[in-house]
Design a protein around this motif. Structure first.
Motif, short mmCIF file in Angstrom:
data_model
loop_
_atom_site.label_atom_id
_atom_site.label_comp_id
_atom_site.label_asym_id
_atom_site.label_seq_id
_atom_site.Cartn_x
_atom_site.Cartn_y
_atom_site.Cartn_z
N LEU A 186 -13.45 -0.19 -6.37
CA LEU A 186 -14.36 0.49 -5.45
C LEU A 186 -15.72 -0.17 -5.49
O LEU A 186 -16.30 -0.38 -6.57
N THR A 187 -16.25 -0.53 -4.32
CA THR A 187 -17.62 -1.01 -4.16
C THR A 187 -18.23 -0.27 -2.98
O THR A 187 -17.50 0.38 -2.21
N PRO A 188 -19.54 -0.34 -2.80
CA PRO A 188 -20.15 0.36 -1.67
C PRO A 188 -19.68 -0.12 -0.30
O PRO A 188 -19.96 0.55 0.71
N THR A 189 -18.96 -1.23 -0.26
CA THR A 189 -18.48 -1.75 1.02
C THR A 189 -16.97 -1.89 1.09
O THR A 189 -16.43 -2.30 2.13
N SER A 190 -16.24 -1.55 0.01
CA SER A 190 -14.80 -1.77 0.03
C SER A 190 -14.07 -0.83 -0.92
O SER A 190 -14.65 -0.31 -1.87
N ALA A 191 -12.78 -0.65 -0.64
CA ALA A 191 -11.88 0.08 -1.52
C ALA A 191 -10.52 -0.59 -1.42
O ALA A 191 -9.90 -0.60 -0.35
N GLU A 192 -10.06 -1.19 -2.51
CA GLU A 192 -8.84 -1.99 -2.48
C GLU A 192 -7.97 -1.66 -3.69
O GLU A 192 -8.45 -1.62 -4.83
N PHE A 193 -6.67 -1.45 -3.43
CA PHE A 193 -5.73 -1.23 -4.52
C PHE A 193 -5.46 -2.54 -5.24
O PHE A 193 -5.45 -3.61 -4.64
N VAL A 194 -5.23 -2.41 -6.56
CA VAL A 194 -5.02 -3.58 -7.41
C VAL A 194 -3.64 -3.50 -8.02
O VAL A 194 -3.29 -2.50 -8.66
N GLY A 195 -2.85 -4.53 -7.85
CA GLY A 195 -1.55 -4.58 -8.49
C GLY A 195 -0.53 -3.64 -7.87
O GLY A 195 -0.62 -3.24 -6.71
N GLU A 196 0.43 -3.25 -8.70
CA GLU A 196 1.60 -2.50 -8.24
C GLU A 196 1.28 -1.03 -8.05
O GLU A 196 0.52 -0.43 -8.79
N MET A 197 1.90 -0.44 -7.01
CA MET A 197 1.88 1.01 -6.81
C MET A 197 3.13 1.58 -7.49
O MET A 197 4.25 1.17 -7.18
N ILE A 198 2.93 2.51 -8.42
CA ILE A 198 4.03 3.05 -9.22
C ILE A 198 4.26 4.51 -8.87
O ILE A 198 3.31 5.26 -8.62
N CYS A 199 5.52 4.94 -8.88
CA CYS A 199 5.88 6.31 -8.57
C CYS A 199 5.96 7.13 -9.87
O CYS A 199 6.89 6.94 -10.66
#
Length: 301
Positions: A149-162
């Motif tokens: 999270l930054t003041p200009t972006s929001a990005e997922f990192v790596g794998e999404m796990i259930c």
């Protein structure tokens, strides 16, 4: 001990962010069960709360105007990030102070309804000791990923796990046979000592059985294990007698003790349609892995 309800406004789906010696409470609704505006309360002791301050209106969001539900908040490097549901999607907003005003960060959903085959609602943040931020969400299934999270972006990192699949595996239950008593919605994550506590709601919010289960892990993204055996279940809290619908909760720490904030049906709510109350209970640690919280009556000391 906090009195119930903890705030006078009708609201549900509470989330509390602890920021140094202050606590900030956000929720669905706030005064008039307004689902098109989000407000925030502030406290120093979890008992006395400020008047609610408007921090974000859906009229200020370009991609959704209705169904503002289940928000959460986290601080990162002096900025505050506010995740919220709208139109059954998840958005994210940013501000340099927790009481707003926030502005939509992306101009689009962080997670859109068509991104997954389940309802993309109920976000929650976990800020770990090393500063990493994790983000979980979902009704019907629960997913988790690290997020930058930054003041200009929001990005997922790596794998999404259930995460919810871990619960089904422990229950010897196939994921395609959805069981609302195993996982339904409203994930919450907190680190307690050296372990991570994952809690969530089972059954439906309109069901008197609506309650909270939990699991533990050594790592923020799991694997999580429910402390269950032949003698004990992993129900953290559920209603009793005329106290019903206890769920969609958030756990926070205060002076070395842990408290669970949750929504529950207001008295006579079926007949009067008067919504939900946000209440709070102290968590009882029965041993290293087993927890319990007992819902108290309204205005009981």
């Amino acid at each position: 001990m906090m009195k119930n309800p903890v705030i006078k406004e009708k609201a549900g789906d509470p989330y509390i962010m602890k920021d140094q010696d202050k606590y900030y409470l956000v929720a669905t609704g706030g005064g008039k069960e307004n689902v098109n505006e989000f407000v925030c309360w502030q406290s120093s002791d979890l008992a006395d709360w400020s008047e609610p301050i408007s921090i974000l209106k859906l009229s200020e969001v370009s991609w959704a105007k209705t169904n503002g539900w289940a928000p959460c908040m986290v601080e990162v490097d002096g900025y505050y990030y506010f995740a919220f549901c709208a139109d059954q999607q998840i958005g994210i907003a940013v501000c340099n102070q927790p009481m707003g005003r926030f502005h939509d960060l992306l101009g689009k959903p962080l997670i859109a309804k068509e991104d997954y085959d389940f309802q993309t609602i109920d976000p929650v943040f976990l800020k770990d000791d090393d500063g990493k931020i994790y983000f979980a969400f979902g009704q019907g299934r629960c997913m988790i990923s690290e997020i930058n999270l930054t003041p200009t972006s929001a990005e997922f990192v790596g794998e999404m796990i259930c995460l919810s699949e871990m619960l089904y595996r422990q229950s010897s239950h196939m994921r395609d046979q959805f069981d609302i008593s195993i996982y339904n919605e409203a994930p919450d994550l907190i680190k307690i000592g050296e372990k991570y506590l994952f809690s969530w709601s089972v059954y439906d919010v309109l069901d008197y059985r609506y309650g909270i289960r939990y699991a533990w892990s050594k790592y923020p993204m799991g694997p999580y294990y429910m402390p269950i055996d032949f003698e004990r279940d992993n129900i953290l809290m559920q209603g009793h007698h005329d106290i019903t619908g206890c769920g969609h909760a958030c756990i926070t720490e205060y002076r070395g003790e842990y408290y669970i904030f949750y929504g529950r049906h207001s008295k006579n709510w079926w007949a009067e349609g008067i919504g939900r109350d946000i209440c709070c209970e102290k968590i009882i640690f029965e041993d290293e892995y087993h927890l319990k919280a007992i819902p108290r009556a309204i205005s009981e000391d």
